[in-house]
Write an enzyme that holds these catalytic residues in place. Structure first.
Site, mmCIF file in Angstrom:
data_model
loop_
_atom_site.group_PDB
_atom_site.id
_atom_site.type_symbol
_atom_site.label_atom_id
_atom_site.label_comp_id
_atom_site.label_asym_id
_atom_site.label_seq_id
_atom_site.Cartn_x
_atom_site.Cartn_y
_atom_site.Cartn_z
ATOM 1 N N ASP A 1 -2.121 6.026 1.158
ATOM 2 C CA ASP A 1 -3.264 6.901 0.976
ATOM 3 C C ASP A 1 -2.755 8.235 0.433
ATOM 4 O O ASP A 1 -1.936 8.890 1.065
ATOM 5 C CB ASP A 1 -3.929 7.093 2.345
ATOM 6 N N ASP B 1 -7.668 6.496 -4.920
ATOM 7 C CA ASP B 1 -6.590 7.183 -4.213
ATOM 8 C C ASP B 1 -5.923 6.372 -3.113
ATOM 9 O O ASP B 1 -5.167 6.915 -2.313
ATOM 10 C CB ASP B 1 -7.093 8.506 -3.637
ATOM 11 N N GLU B 2 -6.198 5.071 -3.046
ATOM 12 C CA GLU B 2 -5.480 4.282 -2.039
ATOM 13 C C GLU B 2 -5.245 2.848 -2.482
ATOM 14 O O GLU B 2 -5.962 2.308 -3.312
ATOM 15 C CB GLU B 2 -6.184 4.335 -0.682
#
Length: 403
Positions: free
Chosen positions: A12, A127-128
């Site tokens: 993350d 974003d992960e």
DNA sequence: TCTGGGGTCCTAGGACCC
DNA sequence: TCTGGGGTCCTAGGACCC
């Protein structure tokens, strides 16, 4: 310790959007910065070379916080919070509009950097990611003597690679499955590494609030608390039959398993999109009677943008749907499945007209959206097929009469 | 101070077919 | 001449996630 069959990582990026902005405006480091709002709020460079930023206190409108820096979070400003509400808590925080093109660039960079170390990656948004580390040499070869050490070394390697490629930090959780890794990546944020085995569940997972489990949202979370279950351990201790009574066969059984850290979902490295959509919330609520022309124009625009998206991604779709949100936040959807997949703005707009006919407009509108689902690759659509009914460009289509 | 935009998945009822 | 049991598709809504 029972050695796990798999080592799954969840990575993350730390305050991703905000951190990307800080690369561009390093002078803001350490300050309370909130991402959200309109393009008009973009910083302006003054004659002396310094920058002038919008302040949260000056914002008016319906925007929400997309991300905030850790300094802003300390003031109680979190993702999804209305900007007007955020302004009450942090009036002096700096407001930056989201720049998704830039975030996508950094997203590609960090994923490529991870792939150099560990190639089995599942995309979970901008974003992960999940990463299956089981067969990464540094993990596999350490199984015999120092499994945890091997896993941690690979995690450090991934973080270094991401940092070199982007200048950004991330947090990584590594456990035997996706469910636990998702939780673990949050345990030592920002810039942390957490490795957990099934043996750690009672001490590290059970004390956590039920909402920490990915899949327990606001509704289920409230209901669990109402039933007296506040922590993951409370769920784990509850009789499975009772959970099923309360939440149904499927979700009840899932809750029981999740609370015990059980999850066998694979890391999925490729998936086809199911639907593509565009929607917009108006600055003020609009009346289907009074603002008919404007609404028609906005719908045309949404269809045009959606057609662009489809063309760029090379998809066509058999189902066209609309989404309408009225004042009071009541949302209504209508779907229309067609005989032939559509791609053009005109064909989408025509199907939208059929959907609109099935809605009663007795309240003002807050949001309109269009979606195309049942996607097929554009290359699979036969050009020779009879054309779908098209809107005659010389005449206003009758469906426009609704607006 | 009301709550963005882009998605996925699940449920449940009705149509329709065998 | 009161009515079974699947399977699949479509639709609407809702929960949830980033």
């Amino acid at each position: 310790m029972q050695l796990p069959e798999r080592w799954i990582a969840h990575l993350d990026m730390d305050a991703f959007y905000a951190s990307v902005e800080l690369l561009r405006y390093p002078q803001l480091k350490g300050q309370a910065v909130v991402i959200g709002g309109r393009r008009a709020d973009a910083p302006q460079q003054l004659e002396d070379g310094s920058w002038r930023y919008a302040k949260l206190r000056d914002y008016t409108g319906r925007g929400v916080v997309t991300t905030s820096t850790y300094a802003a979070r300390d003031l109680g400003v979190f993702s999804a919070m209305g900007l007007m509400k955020a302004a009450l808590r942090a009036p002096d925080a700096i407001l930056l509009p989201a720049d998704f093109d830039s975030y996508r660039t950094y997203s590609r960079r960090f994923k490529a950097a991870v792939a150099e170390v560990a190639p089995v990656i599942e995309d979970r948004g901008i974003d992960e990611i999940y990463i299956d580390l089981t067969d990464v040499p540094g993990v596999r070869d350490a199984v015999g003597h120092d499994p945890l050490g091997g896993v941690k070394a690979v995690a450090r390697e991934i973080k270094n690679s991401v940092s070199r490629a982007t200048g950004l930090t991330c947090s990584i959780g590594i456990t035997p499955n996706k469910l636990l890794s998702k939780i673990a990546s949050e345990l030592d944020k920002p810039d942390g590494i957490s490795v957990l085995t099934m043996d750690d569940i009672p001490t590290r997972i059970w004390p956590l609030a039920v909402r920490k489990i990915n899949g327990i949202g606001p509704k289920a979370g409230d209901k669990l608390v109402q039933l007296g279950l506040h922590t993951v351990g409370d769920i784990a201790a509850a009789p499975p039959a009772w959970l099923i009574e309360q939440f149904g066969d499927s979700y009840g059984a899932w809750l029981h398993n999740a609370a015990h850290g059980r999850d066998n979902r694979p890391v999925v490295t490729y998936s086809e999109p199911v639907s593509i959509s565009r929607e917009t919330t108006f600055e003020r609520d609009l009346s289907a009677r009074h603002d008919k022309a404007l609404l028609g124009q906005i719908m045309d625009e949404l269809c045009a943008r959606l057609a662009d998206d489809l063309a760029r991604k090379r998809y066509a779709g058999k189902t066209v749907g609309i989404k309408l949100r009225f004042e009071g936040f009541v949302t209504v959807t209508r779907d229309q499945t067609l005989k032939i997949p559509v791609t053009s703005a005109a064909d989408i707009r025509h199907a939208v007209g059929l959907c609109l006919k099935r809605v009663t407009f007795d309240k003002r509108l807050r949001l309109m959206g269009v979606r195309v689902g049942n996607l097929v690759h554009a290359s699979e659509v036969l050009d020779a097929a009879p054309a779908a009914p098209r809107a005659d460009p010389r005449r206003a289509p009758d469906n426009l009469s609704l607006f």
